[in-house]
Design a protein around this motif. Structure first.
Motif, PDB file in Angstrom:
ATOM      1  N   PHE A 101      42.272  22.720  30.810  1.00 28.87           N
ATOM      2  CA  PHE A 101      42.608  24.084  30.391  1.00 28.87           C
ATOM      3  C   PHE A 101      41.663  25.100  31.031  1.00 28.87           C
ATOM      4  CE2 PHE A 101      41.658  27.653  27.576  1.00 28.87           C
ATOM      5  CZ  PHE A 101      42.910  28.262  27.528  1.00 28.87           C
ATOM      6  N   LEU A 102      40.366  24.794  31.049  1.00 28.30           N
ATOM      7  CA  LEU A 102      39.397  25.716  31.641  1.00 28.30           C
ATOM      8  C   LEU A 102      39.700  25.948  33.117  1.00 28.30           C
ATOM      9  CD1 LEU A 102      36.063  24.436  30.053  1.00 28.30           C
ATOM     10  CD2 LEU A 102      37.241  26.565  29.554  1.00 28.30           C
ATOM     11  N   TRP A 103      40.033  24.881  33.824  1.00 31.11           N
ATOM     12  CA  TRP A 103      40.325  25.004  35.245  1.00 31.11           C
ATOM     13  C   TRP A 103      41.606  25.818  35.468  1.00 31.11           C
ATOM     14  CZ3 TRP A 103      37.203  24.228  39.132  1.00 31.11           C
ATOM     15  CH2 TRP A 103      37.712  24.149  40.429  1.00 31.11           C
ATOM     16  N   ALA A 104      42.648  25.531  34.659  1.00 28.12           N
ATOM     17  CA  ALA A 104      43.909  26.265  34.805  1.00 28.12           C
ATOM     18  C   ALA A 104      43.733  27.734  34.438  1.00 28.12           C
ATOM     19  CB  ALA A 104      44.991  25.623  33.929  1.00 28.12           C
ATOM     20  N   ASP A 105      42.943  28.008  33.402  1.00 32.56           N
ATOM     21  CA  ASP A 105      42.699  29.392  32.998  1.00 32.56           C
ATOM     22  C   ASP A 105      41.945  30.152  34.088  1.00 32.56           C
ATOM     23  OD1 ASP A 105      42.480  31.557  30.882  1.00 32.56           O
ATOM     24  OD2 ASP A 105      40.360  31.150  31.210  1.00 32.56           O
ATOM     25  N   VAL A 140      42.047  34.190  38.563  1.00 35.36           N
ATOM     26  CA  VAL A 140      41.726  34.538  39.944  1.00 35.36           C
ATOM     27  C   VAL A 140      42.936  35.181  40.613  1.00 35.36           C
ATOM     28  CG1 VAL A 140      41.248  33.564  42.222  1.00 35.36           C
ATOM     29  CG2 VAL A 140      39.889  32.869  40.265  1.00 35.36           C
ATOM     30  N   THR A 141      44.102  34.570  40.450  1.00 39.68           N
ATOM     31  CA  THR A 141      45.298  35.096  41.104  1.00 39.68           C
ATOM     32  C   THR A 141      45.805  36.364  40.435  1.00 39.68           C
ATOM     33  OG1 THR A 141      46.677  33.622  39.742  1.00 39.68           O
ATOM     34  CG2 THR A 141      46.008  32.829  41.909  1.00 39.68           C
ATOM     35  N   SER A 142      45.688  36.449  39.108  1.00 45.02           N
ATOM     36  CA  SER A 142      46.190  37.637  38.411  1.00 45.02           C
ATOM     37  C   SER A 142      45.315  38.862  38.657  1.00 45.02           C
ATOM     38  CB  SER A 142      46.282  37.377  36.912  1.00 45.02           C
ATOM     39  OG  SER A 142      45.000  37.153  36.350  1.00 45.02           O
ATOM     40  N   GLY A 143      44.043  38.642  38.999  1.00 43.29           N
ATOM     41  CA  GLY A 143      43.144  39.764  39.214  1.00 43.29           C
ATOM     42  C   GLY A 143      43.503  40.616  40.407  1.00 43.29           C
ATOM     43  N   THR A 144      44.226  40.041  41.385  1.00 39.00           N
ATOM     44  CA  THR A 144      44.607  40.797  42.583  1.00 39.00           C
ATOM     45  C   THR A 144      46.116  40.969  42.710  1.00 39.00           C
ATOM     46  OG1 THR A 144      44.581  38.718  43.843  1.00 39.00           O
ATOM     47  CG2 THR A 144      42.562  40.026  43.845  1.00 39.00           C
ATOM     48  N   ARG A 145      46.847  40.529  41.720  1.00 34.49           N
ATOM     49  CA  ARG A 145      48.306  40.535  41.818  1.00 34.49           C
ATOM     50  C   ARG A 145      48.873  41.945  41.906  1.00 34.49           C
ATOM     51  NH1 ARG A 145      50.590  36.873  37.425  1.00 34.49           N
ATOM     52  NH2 ARG A 145      49.523  35.349  38.731  1.00 34.49           N
ATOM     53  N   GLN A 146      48.250  42.914  41.249  1.00 29.70           N
ATOM     54  CA  GLN A 146      48.770  44.269  41.203  1.00 29.70           C
ATOM     55  C   GLN A 146      48.437  45.078  42.457  1.00 29.70           C
ATOM     56  OE1 GLN A 146      50.785  45.051  38.696  1.00 29.70           O
ATOM     57  NE2 GLN A 146      50.391  43.018  37.835  1.00 29.70           N
ATOM     58  N   ALA A 181      32.687  27.315  26.470  1.00 28.29           N
ATOM     59  CA  ALA A 181      33.844  27.404  27.354  1.00 28.29           C
ATOM     60  C   ALA A 181      33.998  28.805  27.937  1.00 28.29           C
ATOM     61  CB  ALA A 181      35.117  27.020  26.585  1.00 28.29           C
ATOM     62  N   LEU A 182      33.544  29.831  27.227  1.00 23.91           N
ATOM     63  CA  LEU A 182      33.716  31.209  27.702  1.00 23.91           C
ATOM     64  C   LEU A 182      32.881  31.491  28.953  1.00 23.91           C
ATOM     65  CD1 LEU A 182      33.759  32.991  24.222  1.00 23.91           C
ATOM     66  CD2 LEU A 182      35.718  32.550  25.720  1.00 23.91           C
ATOM     67  N   PRO A 183      31.562  31.316  28.939  1.00 24.21           N
ATOM     68  CA  PRO A 183      30.810  31.542  30.188  1.00 24.21           C
ATOM     69  C   PRO A 183      31.129  30.530  31.277  1.00 24.21           C
ATOM     70  CG  PRO A 183      29.351  30.746  28.441  1.00 24.21           C
ATOM     71  CD  PRO A 183      30.651  31.057  27.799  1.00 24.21           C
ATOM     72  N   ILE A 184      31.455  29.291  30.902  1.00 23.45           N
ATOM     73  CA  ILE A 184      31.801  28.300  31.923  1.00 23.45           C
ATOM     74  C   ILE A 184      33.088  28.697  32.626  1.00 23.45           C
ATOM     75  CG2 ILE A 184      32.581  25.918  32.242  1.00 23.45           C
ATOM     76  CD1 ILE A 184      30.511  25.065  30.180  1.00 23.45           C
ATOM     77  N   SER A 185      34.041  29.260  31.890  1.00 15.62           N
ATOM     78  CA  SER A 185      35.288  29.724  32.498  1.00 15.62           C
ATOM     79  C   SER A 185      35.024  30.821  33.521  1.00 15.62           C
ATOM     80  CB  SER A 185      36.242  30.222  31.406  1.00 15.62           C
ATOM     81  OG  SER A 185      37.426  30.743  31.971  1.00 15.62           O
ATOM     82  N   VAL A 186      34.086  31.711  33.206  1.00 14.50           N
ATOM     83  CA  VAL A 186      33.724  32.777  34.153  1.00 14.50           C
ATOM     84  C   VAL A 186      33.153  32.167  35.434  1.00 14.50           C
ATOM     85  CG1 VAL A 186      32.147  34.713  34.546  1.00 14.50           C
ATOM     86  CG2 VAL A 186      33.343  34.493  32.358  1.00 14.50           C
ATOM     87  N   LEU A 196      36.189  29.373  42.195  1.00 16.21           N
ATOM     88  CA  LEU A 196      37.473  29.350  42.894  1.00 16.21           C
ATOM     89  C   LEU A 196      37.572  30.495  43.898  1.00 16.21           C
ATOM     90  CD1 LEU A 196      39.897  28.444  39.959  1.00 16.21           C
ATOM     91  CD2 LEU A 196      39.344  27.034  41.942  1.00 16.21           C
ATOM     92  N   SER A 197      37.047  31.651  43.547  1.00 15.78           N
ATOM     93  CA  SER A 197      37.048  32.781  44.474  1.00 15.78           C
ATOM     94  C   SER A 197      36.154  32.514  45.682  1.00 15.78           C
ATOM     95  CB  SER A 197      36.575  34.051  43.757  1.00 15.78           C
ATOM     96  OG  SER A 197      37.420  34.382  42.675  1.00 15.78           O
ATOM     97  N   LEU A 198      35.138  31.671  45.487  1.00 17.66           N
ATOM     98  CA  LEU A 198      34.217  31.370  46.578  1.00 17.66           C
ATOM     99  C   LEU A 198      34.873  30.533  47.669  1.00 17.66           C
ATOM    100  CD1 LEU A 198      31.239  31.540  47.568  1.00 17.66           C
ATOM    101  CD2 LEU A 198      30.818  29.406  46.314  1.00 17.66           C
TER     102      LEU A 198
END
Length: 298
Positions: free
Chosen positions: A50-54, A59-65, A142-147, A153-155
């Motif tokens: 879940f953490l990986w999928a989230d 990452v993709t939604s941040g630039t979608r717009q 899980a919250l900071p690890i998700s960040v 992934l962006s790297l």
């Protein structure tokens, strides 16, 4: 009454031992209680998919717009690198005395940016996730690890761009077998960054003003890591130079630059120092965050 209705009412109201369970204090656990450390790690591991999928979705939604979409994952560090090159390479002449200053600069900017973004995001993660904390039971780490995973992934596309630039932009570099060592340096950087992100998230949850100080601290750390200049040209005091070179981010950048730009095998002691920083910070950050598990969301 007969038929299915009878069976439903019987299931609801039948007081036989087959449908009744005795609840005692031994069966109950306090909501939000901190699990033992081993169990806590197990709960995080169960949620790894879940953490990986989230992280991937964010990452993709941040630039979608935006018009260029995911291209900004590459354009942002490129623009930052161009700005630093203009200021420090051309205007301030810091390129003098540094072989392949473009590669030297881009390695510093790209890798340091990953740590900066993870720490900044981790500091805000608990505050931003308070509604989730109050509504659901899950390991708060899980919250900071998700960040951190999101920035990792962006790297990926950033590193591919970096490799292409170093190979094709003059003075182009010929890669050697030492490039395989870069993966080890990046893995240790990720470990160190994860621990520091958890530590900062704990401090910011207890004292929100910490988030306002992080940008200043990160700016000082940027200069102390030789991102766009060389210590050899600026520092004459051997003792001060020794302290500066013990900086974990400087060690990461130094190892990667040796392997990628200068075809040099890093000193084994550099790996020992970086490994100690990575393991130590990961343990300190994780245990510190876990120890305050019950205080988040209050």
């Amino acid at each position: 009454m007969s038929g299915p209705e009878t069976g439903s009412y019987s299931a609801l109201f039948d007081a036989s031992p087959m449908t009744t369970k005795l609840v005692t204090l031994g069966n109950l656990s306090r909501v939000g209680a901190r699990p033992p450390l081993g169990q806590y790690i197990g709960l995080l591991w169960e949620r790894r998919h879940f953490l990986w999928a989230d992280a991937r979705a964010k990452v993709t939604s941040g630039t979608r717009q935006s018009l260029l979409g995911n291209a900004w994952l590459i354009l942002n560090p490129l623009i930052n690198g161009a700005v630093y090159y203009l200021v420090f390479g051309l205007l301030m002449k810091n390129a003098r005395g540094i072989d392949n200053f473009v590669g030297y600069l881009l390695i510093g900017v790209f890798l340091f940016q990953f740590t900066t973004q993870s720490i900044n995001g981790g500091a805000r993660s608990v505050q931003a996730g308070k509604n989730l904390i109050r509504a659901f039971t899950f390991p708060r780490a899980a919250l900071p690890i998700s960040v951190m995973l999101r920035n990792l992934l962006s790297l990926g596309p950033t590193l591919l761009t970096l490799a292409a630039l170093i190979y094709f932009v003059p003075p182009a570099e010929e890669y050697t077998w030492r490039i395989a060592l870069v993966a080890g340096a990046l893995a240790l950087q990720v470990m160190f960054t994860t621990g520091l992100t958890l530590l900062v998230a704990r401090w910011a949850a207890a004292l929100p003003d910490v988030t306002n100080l992080i940008s200043m601290v990160m700016r000082i750390w940027l200069y102390a890591s030789a991102v766009f200049f060389s210590f050899d040209r600026l520092v004459d005091d051997p003792e001060l130079l020794r302290w500066l070179e013990a900086n974990p981010m400087f060690i990461v950048l130094d190892i990667v630059r040796d392997c990628v730009l200068y075809a040099t095998t890093p000193d084994p002691m550099r790996w020992v120092w970086l490994g100690g920083w990575a393991v130590g910070m990961l343990l300190i950050g994780f245990i510190t965050f876990w120890s305050a598990e019950e205080s988040y969301g209050r």
